[in-house]
Design an enzyme around this catalytic site. Structure first.
Site, PDB file in Angstrom:
ATOM      1  N   ASN A 225      63.900  13.762   5.932  1.00 30.90           N
ATOM      2  CA  ASN A 225      63.904  13.917   4.476  1.00 30.90           C
ATOM      3  C   ASN A 225      64.776  12.833   3.853  1.00 30.90           C
ATOM      4  O   ASN A 225      65.318  11.984   4.559  1.00 30.90           O
ATOM      5  CB  ASN A 225      64.355  15.323   4.081  1.00 30.90           C
ATOM      6  CG  ASN A 225      65.751  15.611   4.551  1.00 30.90           C
ATOM      7  OD1 ASN A 225      66.702  14.978   4.118  1.00 30.90           O
ATOM      8  ND2 ASN A 225      65.895  16.565   5.480  1.00 30.90           N
ATOM      9  N   ASP A 291      63.410  22.836   7.533  1.00 27.83           N
ATOM     10  CA  ASP A 291      63.061  24.245   7.741  1.00 27.83           C
ATOM     11  C   ASP A 291      62.116  24.419   8.927  1.00 27.83           C
ATOM     12  O   ASP A 291      62.073  25.477   9.531  1.00 27.83           O
ATOM     13  CB  ASP A 291      62.403  24.808   6.475  1.00 27.83           C
ATOM     14  CG  ASP A 291      63.424  24.965   5.367  1.00 27.83           C
ATOM     15  OD1 ASP A 291      64.542  25.430   5.667  1.00 27.83           O
ATOM     16  OD2 ASP A 291      63.128  24.603   4.209  1.00 27.83           O
ATOM     17  N   LYS A 301      54.781   8.418  23.415  1.00 34.30           N
ATOM     18  CA  LYS A 301      54.318   8.096  22.062  1.00 34.30           C
ATOM     19  C   LYS A 301      52.871   8.570  21.899  1.00 34.30           C
ATOM     20  O   LYS A 301      52.025   8.256  22.745  1.00 34.30           O
ATOM     21  CB  LYS A 301      54.412   6.588  21.841  1.00 34.30           C
ATOM     22  CG  LYS A 301      54.022   6.168  20.451  1.00 34.30           C
ATOM     23  CD  LYS A 301      54.139   4.667  20.287  1.00 34.30           C
ATOM     24  CE  LYS A 301      53.493   4.265  18.975  1.00 34.30           C
ATOM     25  NZ  LYS A 301      53.335   2.825  18.865  1.00 34.30           N
ATOM     26  N   PHE A 337      74.149  24.362  -0.769  1.00 30.26           N
ATOM     27  CA  PHE A 337      73.503  23.528  -1.785  1.00 30.26           C
ATOM     28  C   PHE A 337      72.035  23.935  -1.841  1.00 30.26           C
ATOM     29  O   PHE A 337      71.478  24.391  -0.836  1.00 30.26           O
ATOM     30  CB  PHE A 337      73.602  22.038  -1.413  1.00 30.26           C
ATOM     31  CG  PHE A 337      74.878  21.383  -1.889  1.00 30.26           C
ATOM     32  CD1 PHE A 337      76.107  21.782  -1.403  1.00 30.26           C
ATOM     33  CD2 PHE A 337      74.835  20.358  -2.827  1.00 30.26           C
ATOM     34  CE1 PHE A 337      77.283  21.180  -1.835  1.00 30.26           C
ATOM     35  CE2 PHE A 337      75.992  19.741  -3.267  1.00 30.26           C
ATOM     36  CZ  PHE A 337      77.221  20.151  -2.773  1.00 30.26           C
ATOM     37  N   LYS A 351      68.891  32.113  -3.247  1.00 32.83           N
ATOM     38  CA  LYS A 351      69.490  31.628  -1.994  1.00 32.83           C
ATOM     39  C   LYS A 351      70.948  32.077  -1.880  1.00 32.83           C
ATOM     40  O   LYS A 351      71.423  32.422  -0.805  1.00 32.83           O
ATOM     41  CB  LYS A 351      69.396  30.107  -1.909  1.00 32.83           C
ATOM     42  CG  LYS A 351      67.984  29.644  -1.602  1.00 32.83           C
ATOM     43  CD  LYS A 351      67.857  28.137  -1.572  1.00 32.83           C
ATOM     44  CE  LYS A 351      66.375  27.776  -1.417  1.00 32.83           C
ATOM     45  NZ  LYS A 351      66.099  26.360  -1.631  1.00 32.83           N
ATOM     46  N   LYS A 355      71.542  34.476   1.320  1.00 36.49           N
ATOM     47  CA  LYS A 355      72.307  33.913   2.431  1.00 36.49           C
ATOM     48  C   LYS A 355      73.769  34.371   2.416  1.00 36.49           C
ATOM     49  O   LYS A 355      74.599  33.874   3.181  1.00 36.49           O
ATOM     50  CB  LYS A 355      72.219  32.392   2.400  1.00 36.49           C
ATOM     51  CG  LYS A 355      70.776  31.867   2.506  1.00 36.49           C
ATOM     52  CD  LYS A 355      70.726  30.371   2.748  1.00 36.49           C
ATOM     53  CE  LYS A 355      69.293  29.856   2.683  1.00 36.49           C
ATOM     54  NZ  LYS A 355      69.108  28.561   3.339  1.00 36.49           N
TER      55      LYS A 355
HETATM   56  O1  PMT Z   1      72.603  13.456   1.040  1.00 35.49           O
HETATM   57  P1  PMT Z   1      72.452  12.939  -0.372  1.00 35.49           P
HETATM   58  O2  PMT Z   1      71.491  11.780  -0.458  1.00 35.49           O
HETATM   59  O3  PMT Z   1      73.773  12.669  -1.023  1.00 35.49           O
HETATM   60  O4  PMT Z   1      71.730  14.072  -1.242  1.00 35.49           O
HETATM   61  C1  PMT Z   1      72.384  15.274  -1.536  1.00 35.49           C
HETATM   62  C2  PMT Z   1      71.413  16.458  -1.454  1.00 35.49           C
HETATM   63  C3  PMT Z   1      70.328  16.299  -2.487  1.00 35.49           C
HETATM   64  C4  PMT Z   1      70.816  16.536  -0.052  1.00 35.49           C
HETATM   65  C5  PMT Z   1      72.278  17.743  -1.736  1.00 35.49           C
HETATM   66  O5  PMT Z   1      72.744  17.690  -3.046  1.00 35.49           O
HETATM   67  C6  PMT Z   1      71.468  19.008  -1.529  1.00 35.49           C
HETATM   68  O6  PMT Z   1      70.818  19.498  -2.415  1.00 35.49           O
HETATM   69  N1  PMT Z   1      71.541  19.577  -0.291  1.00 35.49           N
HETATM   70  C7  PMT Z   1      70.771  20.794   0.108  1.00 35.49           C
HETATM   71  C8  PMT Z   1      69.373  20.419   0.435  1.00 35.49           C
HETATM   72  C9  PMT Z   1      68.587  21.588   0.994  1.00 35.49           C
HETATM   73  O7  PMT Z   1      68.199  21.531   2.121  1.00 35.49           O
HETATM   74  O8  PMT Z   1      68.455  22.632   0.229  1.00 35.49           O
HETATM   75  P2  PMT Z   1      67.691  23.984   0.702  1.00 35.49           P
HETATM   76  O9  PMT Z   1      67.413  24.641  -0.562  1.00 35.49           O
HETATM   77  O10 PMT Z   1      66.545  23.657   1.587  1.00 35.49           O
HETATM   78  O11 PMT Z   1      68.749  24.772   1.567  1.00 35.49           O
HETATM   79  C10 PMT Z   1      69.697  25.643   0.991  1.00 35.49           C
HETATM   80  C11 PMT Z   1      70.960  25.636   1.818  1.00 35.49           C
HETATM   81  O12 PMT Z   1      70.679  26.167   3.117  1.00 35.49           O
HETATM   82  C12 PMT Z   1      71.552  24.266   2.032  1.00 35.49           C
HETATM   83  O13 PMT Z   1      72.951  24.372   1.936  1.00 35.49           O
HETATM   84  C13 PMT Z   1      71.140  23.911   3.461  1.00 35.49           C
HETATM   85  O14 PMT Z   1      72.124  23.100   4.098  1.00 35.49           O
HETATM   86  C14 PMT Z   1      71.049  25.279   4.127  1.00 35.49           C
HETATM   87  N2  PMT Z   1      70.031  25.345   5.190  1.00 35.49           N
HETATM   88  C15 PMT Z   1      68.727  25.070   4.919  1.00 35.49           C
HETATM   89  C16 PMT Z   1      67.783  25.163   5.914  1.00 35.49           C
HETATM   90  C17 PMT Z   1      68.177  25.562   7.208  1.00 35.49           C
HETATM   91  N3  PMT Z   1      67.314  25.654   8.192  1.00 35.49           N
HETATM   92  N4  PMT Z   1      69.475  25.835   7.455  1.00 35.49           N
HETATM   93  C18 PMT Z   1      70.401  25.745   6.471  1.00 35.49           C
HETATM   94  O15 PMT Z   1      71.579  26.028   6.680  1.00 35.49           O
END
Ligand code: PMT
Length: 421
Positions: A225, A291, A301, A337, A351, A355
């Protein structure tokens, strides 16, 4: 957790060194050119920076460069008749909150250890009551020399002096060993840590994740990503500056004075976070964790086939935050985040609760030039206790400073009303 609302704290986040005066002493070594970058970063962090150069420093960079970087006159002469009636060394010595000597040569370290003041910089240092930080830079054999080691030892044992250790690497003359001046980021982080009020996260163990995970398809390809890891680094730098024991777990490799654990996949990130989680006070997950991952990783490959289509079967990755939210102790704080392309508020709130987080930082990833990959972001911060705050577009470091404020408030609240462990 209450959010602080006043504008003053917003300014402090954007300019953590506002109202601080730093005397930046530059002695004559090739690393003097890095002093320009240090000056610029300290100024951008809000500090009022005054450069003082030794005569030999002027052989490497010009006062004009430093004057431009600091936006202040540069001081070089001990006896300057054009100066104000009050001697410069007394004036600058008195107003400095901190004196940083970067680079510090073997010569100036020797003079300071002996209390010799035969130029403006050494005189200011002797006349000042400010904290003094020394960033040595020299040839490895000069650094190893017993005289230099003894002098550093003398300085370290004198109250107010601290040494920012040089690094190992190839030095300008081609030799290899310890003697390279510490990285500019390290020096700026150390100075900020020293000056930012109260080191409000001192002694706290904080895990921060950053970057985007990469889920391999075959030895060449992966699902990834757009996360650059910048938010994670900004958060880790800010927490470190406030005295926290930081571990950054990131998919992006960076050189920092705190431990940085490099991982690639969601599984590796999960393993690294879980191995530290039990002992931490806070976890801040800025990482964009995939995810899903390919069900099977091809050892070879994957070749083009006759068929136009190829089907990639995906399976769910563990949700690290979800799992840790279930086992977190009441003394631990978790900040997540949320990167959203629609329904920012309601998705982030979902979320937060699903969580079991204390805080979630929502960002709208459809807004151009912010969020993924950018140095800036605009976010909404939701707290489990109902708090909501919008932070307009600002540097990621400023957002990180704000989150550090929230963490220290939360820890303070816990100390005032202890919760069961
Ligand atoms: O890295 P940069 O370029 O500075 O960009 C910053 C950012 C845009 C990545 C950051 O600001 C941000 O939004 N990070 C969270 C991105 C994300 O994956 O969001 P989510 O909505 O999919 O996940 C929610 C939370 O669960 C996040 O804290 C994530 O770390 C966590 N998560 C998600 C999926 C997973 N399998 N396990 C997790 O712990």
């Amino acid at each position: 957790m209450k959010h602080s609302k006043n504008d003053e704290s917003l300014e402090a986040r954007i300019s953590p060194l506002a109202k601080k005066t730093i005397v930046l002493g530059i002695s004559g070594g090739i690393a003097a050119y890095k002093a320009c970058d240090i000056a610029s970063r300290l100024r951008q962090a809000g500090a009022n920076v005054h450069a003082v150069m030794t005569q030999s420093a002027k052989e490497f960079i010009t006062p004009l460069t430093l004057q431009t970087m600091t936006r202040n006159p540069v001081h070089c002469e001990q006896f300057d008749t054009a100066a104000e009636w009050k001697p410069e060394h007394i004036e600058l010595a008195a107003k400095a909150d901190l004196i940083l000597v970067a680079p510090a040569t073997a010569n100036i370290i020797g003079k300071l250890a002996q209390g010799i003041c035969d130029d403006l910089l050494t005189t200011i240092i002797l006349a000042s009551k400010a904290r003094i930080m020394i960033a040595p830079a020299m040839n490895p054999r000069m650094l190893e020399h017993p005289a230099t080691q003894r002098n550093l030892n003398v300085l370290e044992n004198i109250y107010r002096y601290s040494i920012i250790p040089p690094e190992v690497g190839e030095v300008a003359c081609g030799d290899w060993g310890a003697g390279k001046m510490a990285q500019v980021e390290t020096i700026v982080a150390e100075v900020t840590a020293e000056l930012v009020s109260g080191r409000s996260l001192a002694g706290r163990q904080i895990i921060i994740t950053g970057g985007g995970t990469r889920e391999p398809i075959d030895p060449v390809r992966f699902i990834g990503n757009r996360s650059s890891g910048k938010m994670g680094v900004a958060m880790a730098d800010a927490a470190y500056s406030r005295g926290a024991d930081v571990t950054l777990i990131s998919t992006v490799e960076v050189d920092r004075p705190y431990p940085v654990v490099h991982v690639e996949t969601a599984f590796e990130m999960q393993e690294a976070v879980e191995s530290e989680f039990d002992n931490c006070d806070a976890l801040v997950m800025t990482a964009a964790v995939a995810d899903f991952r390919p069900m099977a990783v091809s050892a070879q490959k994957i070749k083009k086939t006759e068929s136009e289509d190829i089907v990639l079967e995906l399976t769910k990755n563990p949700d690290i935050l979800d799992l840790l939210g279930r086992v977190k102790k009441p003394t631990q704080v978790i900040i997540g985040f949320a990167a959203e392309s629609e329904e920012l508020l309601s998705n982030a709130a979902q979320k937060l609760h699903r969580k079991n987080l204390d805080v979630i930082v929502g960002n709208d990833i459809t807004v151009p030039d912010i969020g993924f990959g950018s140095d800036e972001n605009a976010v909404v911060i939701l707290s489990a206790d109902g708090g909501k705050e919008n932070l307009p577009r600002m540097p990621k470091r400023a957002i990180a400073e704000h989150l550090c404020d929230l963490l220290s408030e939360r820890f303070m609240e816990m100390e005032e009303a202890p919760v069961a462990k």
